[in-house]
Scaffold this active site. Sequence first.
Site, PDB file in Angstrom:
ATOM      1  N   GLY A   9      -3.391   2.375   1.748  1.00  0.00           N
ATOM      2  CA  GLY A   9      -2.045   3.017   1.936  1.00  0.00           C
ATOM      3  C   GLY A   9      -1.420   3.182   0.800  1.00  0.00           C
ATOM      4  O   GLY A   9      -1.041   2.368   0.341  1.00  0.00           O
ATOM      5  N   ALA A  68       1.095   0.172  -2.732  1.00  0.00           N
ATOM      6  CA  ALA A  68      -0.134   0.418  -1.871  1.00  0.00           C
ATOM      7  C   ALA A  68      -0.523  -0.839  -0.984  1.00  0.00           C
ATOM      8  O   ALA A  68       0.178  -1.937  -1.562  1.00  0.00           O
ATOM      9  CB  ALA A  68      -1.216   0.876  -3.020  1.00  0.00           C
ATOM     10  N   ASP A  69      -1.369  -0.728  -0.064  1.00  0.00           N
ATOM     11  CA  ASP A  69      -1.981  -1.756   0.231  1.00  0.00           C
ATOM     12  C   ASP A  69      -3.415  -1.619   0.932  1.00  0.00           C
ATOM     13  O   ASP A  69      -3.526  -0.253   1.217  1.00  0.00           O
ATOM     14  CB  ASP A  69      -1.295  -2.169   1.522  1.00  0.00           C
ATOM     15  CG  ASP A  69      -1.538  -3.876   1.944  1.00  0.00           C
ATOM     16  OD1 ASP A  69      -0.980  -4.672   1.372  1.00  0.00           O
ATOM     17  OD2 ASP A  69      -2.683  -4.014   2.873  1.00  0.00           O
ATOM     18  N   THR A  70      -4.172  -2.362   0.681  1.00  0.00           N
ATOM     19  CA  THR A  70      -5.614  -2.143   0.812  1.00  0.00           C
ATOM     20  C   THR A  70      -6.365  -3.203   1.718  1.00  0.00           C
ATOM     21  O   THR A  70      -5.985  -4.173   1.906  1.00  0.00           O
ATOM     22  CB  THR A  70      -6.473  -2.245  -0.609  1.00  0.00           C
ATOM     23  OG1 THR A  70      -5.968  -1.432  -1.313  1.00  0.00           O
ATOM     24  CG2 THR A  70      -7.906  -2.158  -0.315  1.00  0.00           C
ATOM     25  N   LYS A  84       6.385  -2.772   1.865  1.00  0.00           N
ATOM     26  CA  LYS A  84       6.199  -3.249   0.493  1.00  0.00           C
ATOM     27  C   LYS A  84       7.319  -2.107  -0.305  1.00  0.00           C
ATOM     28  O   LYS A  84       8.111  -2.700  -0.801  1.00  0.00           O
ATOM     29  CB  LYS A  84       4.910  -3.022  -0.241  1.00  0.00           C
ATOM     30  CG  LYS A  84       4.178  -4.046   0.212  1.00  0.00           C
ATOM     31  CD  LYS A  84       2.886  -3.996  -0.574  1.00  0.00           C
ATOM     32  CE  LYS A  84       1.736  -4.866  -0.020  1.00  0.00           C
ATOM     33  NZ  LYS A  84       0.589  -4.856  -1.090  1.00  0.00           N
TER      34      LYS A  84
END
Length: 194
Positions: free
Chosen positions: A105, A68-70, A52
């Site tokens: 992250g 961020a990534d979840t 991203k």
Amino acid sequence: MKIILGSQSPRRKEILNFFSLPFEQVSPVFDEETVPFGGNPEHYVLSLSAGKTKSLRYQFPKDILISADTIVYKEGKVFGKPRSKEEAFQNLRELAGHWHSVYTGVNVSNENQEIQQFEETKVLFNSLTDDEIHQYQEKIHCADKAGGYMVQGAGSLIIKKLEGCYYNVMGLPINTLRLCLSEIGIDLWKYLKD
């Protein structure tokens, strides 16, 4: 120099708005499906958040980027954003009555450095009947949420116990973000709102 939140998530925006840190929200053009899951949830969320950031760097070469990534993870399986109501139902049915982990992250970068960290929170769901899952789905919009659920508000009806960062389950772990920002010289403590 601006701060860019590289996310379309209203929850990440809400969390960042807890502070007086000025930022713009920009949706990254990044296909999460291009990153294969290699079996390690920590590496996976870091790769997704880095992707991203990379997708926005050309547009904002001198700015500070936060992305961020979840994901939801249970016994080797990744539960991302469900593609349908049926998939969301199956996710909730599979998670009901069991522990799982939520990983996020976080990637913070400027033109000279990139800082990455991840957060893990363990979540135990209540046992749920099919009828309860259907009621939950009717009232709670969860299509854009990892695992097809949310921790905040009435979404908490399905959660029995949580070990770790609540805001991680929402999508942006505050302490992890604070540590990443401090590495590039931004002290989040200075942006506390009254």
